[in-house]
Structures are given as structure tokens and as C-alpha cells.
Design a protein around this motif. Structure first.
Motif, short mmCIF file in Angstrom:
data_model
loop_
_atom_site.label_atom_id
_atom_site.label_comp_id
_atom_site.label_asym_id
_atom_site.label_seq_id
_atom_site.Cartn_x
_atom_site.Cartn_y
_atom_site.Cartn_z
N LEU A 10 0.90 -1.36 0.08
CA LEU A 10 -0.01 0.02 0.07
C LEU A 10 0.81 1.32 0.00
O LEU A 10 0.68 2.17 -0.62
CB LEU A 10 -0.77 0.03 1.52
CG LEU A 10 -1.94 1.13 1.41
CD1 LEU A 10 -2.94 0.92 0.05
CD2 LEU A 10 -2.80 0.73 2.46
N ALA A 13 2.09 1.78 -3.42
CA ALA A 13 1.12 2.40 -4.21
C ALA A 13 0.95 3.98 -4.09
O ALA A 13 1.01 4.49 -5.05
CB ALA A 13 -0.31 1.73 -3.84
N TYR A 14 1.08 4.28 -2.82
CA TYR A 14 1.03 5.70 -2.61
C TYR A 14 2.20 6.31 -3.42
O TYR A 14 1.95 7.45 -3.78
CB TYR A 14 1.04 5.93 -1.18
CG TYR A 14 -0.40 5.40 -0.50
CD1 TYR A 14 -1.39 5.54 -0.83
CD2 TYR A 14 -0.23 5.10 1.20
CE1 TYR A 14 -2.76 5.24 -0.18
CE2 TYR A 14 -1.39 4.78 1.70
CZ TYR A 14 -2.56 4.66 1.11
OH TYR A 14 -3.61 4.55 1.75
N TRP A 238 -2.90 1.86 -9.60
CA TRP A 238 -1.64 1.19 -9.12
C TRP A 238 -2.33 0.09 -8.19
O TRP A 238 -2.98 0.45 -7.17
CB TRP A 238 -0.82 2.21 -8.38
CG TRP A 238 0.71 1.36 -8.15
CD1 TRP A 238 0.86 0.69 -7.04
CD2 TRP A 238 1.60 1.14 -9.10
NE1 TRP A 238 2.09 0.14 -7.24
CE2 TRP A 238 2.70 0.59 -8.34
CE3 TRP A 238 1.75 1.78 -10.55
CZ2 TRP A 238 3.84 0.10 -9.11
CZ3 TRP A 238 3.10 1.40 -11.01
CH2 TRP A 238 4.02 0.63 -10.32
N PRO A 239 -1.71 -1.13 -8.33
CA PRO A 239 -2.35 -2.13 -7.45
C PRO A 239 -1.89 -1.77 -6.03
O PRO A 239 -0.94 -1.35 -5.65
CB PRO A 239 -1.57 -3.49 -7.99
CG PRO A 239 -1.24 -3.28 -9.12
CD PRO A 239 -1.00 -1.64 -9.35
N ARG A 240 -2.97 -1.91 -4.96
CA ARG A 240 -2.70 -1.82 -3.57
C ARG A 240 -1.83 -2.73 -2.91
O ARG A 240 -1.15 -2.35 -2.08
CB ARG A 240 -4.01 -1.88 -2.89
CG ARG A 240 -5.28 -1.01 -3.19
CD ARG A 240 -6.46 -1.25 -2.65
NE ARG A 240 -6.34 -0.84 -1.01
CZ ARG A 240 -6.50 0.26 -0.49
NH1 ARG A 240 -6.63 1.42 -1.30
NH2 ARG A 240 -6.56 0.46 0.55
N ASN A 241 -1.43 -3.74 -3.93
CA ASN A 241 -0.37 -4.76 -3.30
C ASN A 241 0.35 -5.28 -4.45
O ASN A 241 0.11 -6.27 -5.10
CB ASN A 241 -0.98 -5.93 -2.34
CG ASN A 241 0.07 -6.69 -1.91
OD1 ASN A 241 1.25 -6.70 -2.02
ND2 ASN A 241 -0.32 -7.58 -0.72
N ILE A 242 1.16 -4.41 -4.88
CA ILE A 242 2.01 -4.67 -6.20
C ILE A 242 2.77 -6.19 -5.96
O ILE A 242 3.19 -6.78 -7.00
CB ILE A 242 2.92 -3.57 -6.54
CG1 ILE A 242 3.39 -3.75 -7.93
CG2 ILE A 242 4.05 -3.27 -5.51
CD1 ILE A 242 2.49 -3.87 -9.03
N PHE A 261 -7.09 -1.31 -6.43
CA PHE A 261 -6.30 -0.51 -6.85
C PHE A 261 -6.29 0.83 -6.14
O PHE A 261 -7.56 1.06 -5.61
CB PHE A 261 -6.44 -0.07 -8.43
CG PHE A 261 -6.09 -1.17 -9.37
CD1 PHE A 261 -4.92 -0.99 -9.87
CD2 PHE A 261 -6.91 -2.39 -9.97
CE1 PHE A 261 -4.31 -2.00 -10.91
CE2 PHE A 261 -6.78 -3.12 -10.54
CZ PHE A 261 -5.35 -3.24 -11.07
N THR A 262 -5.36 1.56 -6.09
CA THR A 262 -5.45 2.83 -5.55
C THR A 262 -5.46 3.97 -6.68
O THR A 262 -4.81 3.46 -7.82
CB THR A 262 -3.81 3.23 -4.95
OG1 THR A 262 -3.85 2.37 -3.75
CG2 THR A 262 -4.15 4.70 -4.39
#
Length: 434
Positions: A10, A13-14, A238-242, A261-262
Motif C-alpha cells: 500500500l 502504491a501511494y 496502481w495495485p494496492r499490493n504490487i 487499486f489505488t
């Protein structure tokens, strides 16, 4: 362990969304300097040797300015469009709506991506390769007078084909990476081409959208509903858990079917972005005013307002993500970005003692301002003449009414005199009979 991985993903993602938001603002702002109107005391820059340049004439690229009237209407029009989309998604079939939106944004996105690819090619391809590229020019003329022209090379054609291929891929798969490329391209082009005509207009626009964003996010479900249902490249994802996303792809050779996703809307990039770009153009204006030498359209000059505003934007967006992370709820980004951009520019102007120049700055051409001033003076004179004619008509009508009143009074007196004479004659005749 899984919780730690989710938390780390997360944060990544930010960071990724924040980086993707800053890139188009930075690139679009620098590109917008090329669209500034050249001052009369600035030498004309010679034609570029780079065959990828769009125009041979530097005065062809002038920005489209937004006025204060446009800024006042922007939140109203935006609210109408947003609510219309909400009703459409609620009462109509979302699938068909997204088909139409996909077609529209694919056509628009193809042109935007081609232009963005071209900007990258200009910066990355060395001149030792470009000098061998032939440049073709097509001119549209009428009666030996050139109306418009377009220049292109083989590289333009290759980039256009690449954009068409990417558009087809996105339309078929709706892949989030392709969607981000479209979103970044839209943002760069919008920030480069759109211009606020003054800081007053920028403050009005950001203040209006500050209220707009708070209302539609906090007090209604409209904004969140449209953002989640709108399947078009108008947001960065962007995936919250890439970490989980990449691990799943390596192990299964396919994308994760259901991934959260974020997201960040393009409006939260473009609207503050054009204000940041205005700060950079003001920096160029002030630096040229102090030292009017060398080429005007260059990026090599002091940038105090640009640096302060871009830093404030990064801080405001980071604060948005922090509050969203703490309260686990969607946040209106302009709630934090609008005050950050406005206050940072005002504080910079106050510290530098340039508040007068800050509010007096405008991107309008001097000739256009003179035309506008002359038009306003003509309009004022026309209004004065109309008011004078109206007053004359009123005075004339009043005089006519007074004349009619006098004539009526004279007629009444005549009638009274004739009536009195007849009464006297009648009395005299009666006496004679007696």
C-alpha cells in the motif's frame, strides 16, 4: 507476514501514484513555456535543426487561455456533467455507456499518446541519428496564400502506429498500465496547452473546485460512484499490493483477476497542474523583466514560484493519502491541493515583495489587451449614446404629454365659456318672455 506485505504494498502504491502525478505536471509545465508569447524586445529564436519539432515558426504555438469567466463557470459545468454521468450509470446499462466512452477516449487518446511519445523522442533520440531523418511538409493554400501546414517525418509515422497499437490493446484488454499511459498523456497535453490568463483566474478556479470536490465527495455518493464505474483512462491506477500482483503473475503467467487499486483522478493532476505551470511562466516573466537577454523560450532561469508550488502540491497530495489511509475513506484531493497551491504562491510573492506584480501578471498579448480595451471603450460609448437617446425620448414624451394637457385645458376653458354664454342667453330670453 501477509499483513506486513499488504502494508508495504500500500505504501508503494501511494509512492507510485504520487510519482505519476508529479511527472506530467513537471513535464507539462516545462513544455508550456514554449507556448508563451514572445515579448517585443526578445530576439526571434532561429528555426530548430531537430526534424521532430512541430513548427518552424515559434509564434505558432500560443496557449489557449482560460479567463475568470471560464473559472466561475467551470465548477457549475463540471457538476452538471458529473451528475449527468451519475444518472446515466444508475439508470442505463453501464456496459453500453463504457463502450461509447471507450471509443471516444481511444480516438482522443491516440492523438494524445502520439504527442507524448513525440516529446519523449525529442529528449531521448540523439541528434546524430535525427540529422539523417528527412522532414516532409504539407501545405494547405488558397489562391497562393498559405492557410496552414503540417510537418512530419518517418518517426512521426512510427509513433502514430505505436499509439494505434496501444489504443487497440487498451480497448481490448482495459489493462491498467495502458490506461495509465493514456492518463499521463492526457495530463501532459492538457497542462501544456491550457493556460490560466492570470493568478486571479487561477485562485477563482481552485477555490470553486475546492467547494465542488468537498460537496460531491463528502455529501453525496456521486463522485465515488462515477469514479468506480467510469471505465475510461481518466484516472491513474496502481495495485494496492504490487508484491502480490507481481508474484501471482510470475507463478501463474496471468494477471490477478480481482485486484484492488489505488486511484487518482486526472482532474486532481490537471487543475493544480495548470496553476503550477502558470507559476513557472510567471518565473520566466520576472526573470526576463530583470535580465532580458538570450533566447526567451528557455527553461534555464530561476524558478522560485514553480519550485514552491510544486513542493506544495507534493505535500498536499501526500497529506491527502495520509488522511485517506488513516480514516480508510475516499478524500477530495482538491480539499488539500487547492489551499496548498494558492497559499504557497501568495506566500512566495509576499516574501519576495512581488505581490503587485503577482496580481498584475497576465498571459494576454498586449495587442489583444489593447483590442479588448478599445472594445470596452466602444461598448461604453455605445451605452452612453443609448442612455442619452432614451433620456431624449423620455423628455420628448414628457413634453408631448404636457402639450396635450395644455390643449385639453384650453378646450375645457372654451367649452366652459361657450356653456356660460349659452346659459346667459337662455336667462336673457326667459326675462324677455316674462
Amino acid at each position: 507476514m501477509e499483513t506486513d506485505t499488504n502494508e508495504l504494498g500500500l505504501y508503494m502504491a501511494y509512492g507510485a501514484v504520487l510519482t505519476m502525478a508529479v511527472i506530467p505536471i513537471y513535464a507539462g509545465s516545462l513544455a508550456s513555456v514554449k507556448g508563451m508569447k514572445r515579448p517585443t524586445n526578445a530576439p526571434k529564436q532561429p528555426a530548430s535543426d531537430n526534424p521532430l519539432d512541430d513548427s518552424d515558426d515559434e509564434d505558432d504555438t500560443v496557449l489557449e487561455s482560460l479567463s475568470s469567466g471560464d473559472a466561475y463557470l467551470f465548477p457549475v459545468i463540471g457538476s452538471a456533467v458529473l451528475f449527468s454521468m451519475y444518472l446515466a450509470f444508475r439508470y442505463l446499462d453501464k456496459e453500453y455507456i463504457n463502450y461509447i466512452l471507450t471509443i471516444y477516449f481511444s480516438v482522443m487518446g491516440c492523438a494524445a499518446v502520439t504527442k507524448a511519445f513525440l516529446m519523449v523522442a525529442r529528449k531521448t533520440l540523439p541528434m546524430c541519428l535525427l540529422k539523417h531523418v528527412a522532414k516532409y511538409k504539407v501545405t494547405l493554400s488558397k489562391k497562393s496564400k498559405n492557410i496552414s501546414h503540417i510537418s512530419f517525418t518517418v518517426i512521426h509515422g512510427v509513433l502514430l502506429l505505436a499509439s494505434i497499437g496501444l489504443t487497440a490493446y487498451y480497448s481490448y484488454t482495459k489493462n491498467w498500465i495502458a490506461s495509465n499511459i493514456f492518463g499521463l498523456s492526457f495530463s501532459i497535453n492538457a497542462i501544456q496547452l491550457l493556460s490560466l490568463d492570470s493568478f486571479k483566474t487561477g485562485i477563482i478556479l481552485l477555490s470553486g473546485l475546492f467547494v465542488y470536490d468537498i460537496f460531491w465527495v463528502f455529501y453525496t455518493p456521486v463522485m465515488v460512484s462515477v469514479a468506480t464505474n467510469f471505465d475510461a483512462p481518466i484516472k491513474l491506477l496502481w495495485p494496492r499490493n504490487i508484491i502480490e500482483y507481481v508474484t501471482y503473475f510470475i507463478q501463474n503467467h496471468s494477471l490477478l483477476a480481482e485486484s484492488k487499486f489505488t486511484m487518482l483522478g486526472l482532474g486532481d493532476i490537471v487543475i493544480p497542474g495548470i496553476f503550477v505551470a502558470l507559476c513557472l511562466r510567471f518565473d520566466r516573466h520576472m526573470s526576463w523583466k530583470r535580465n532580458p537577454v538570450g533566447p526567451f523560450r528557455t527553461t534555464n532561469f530561476p524558478k522560485p514560484y514553480f519550485i514552491a508550488n510544486l513542493t506544495a502540491y507534493i505535500f498536499g497530495l501526500a497529506l491527502t493519502m495520509f488522511v485517506m489511509h488513516v480514516y480508510k475513506a475516499a478524500q477530495p484531493a482538491l480539499l488539500y491541493l487547492s489551499p496548498a497551491c494558492i497559499l504557497s504562491s501568495l506566500i512566495t510573492a509576499a516574501v519576495r515583495g512581488e505581490l503587485k506584480e503577482y496580481f498584475a501578471f497576465t498571459t494576454e498579448d498586449e495587442k489583444e489587451k489593447d483590442k479588448k480595451k478599445n472594445k470596452e471603450e466602444i461598448d461604453d460609448k455605445v451605452k452612453e449614446v443609448e442612455l442619452f437617446e432614451q433620456e431624449q425620448q423620455k423628455d420628448s414624451m414628457k413634453e408631448n404629454n404636457d402639450t396635450e394637457s395644455v390643449e385639453v385645458e384650453e378646450e375645457d376653458d372654451n367649452v366652459a365659456e361657450s356653456t356660460g354664454s349659452e346659459n346667459t342667453r337662455t336667462t336673457a330670453n326667459s326675462r324677455r318672455r316674462k
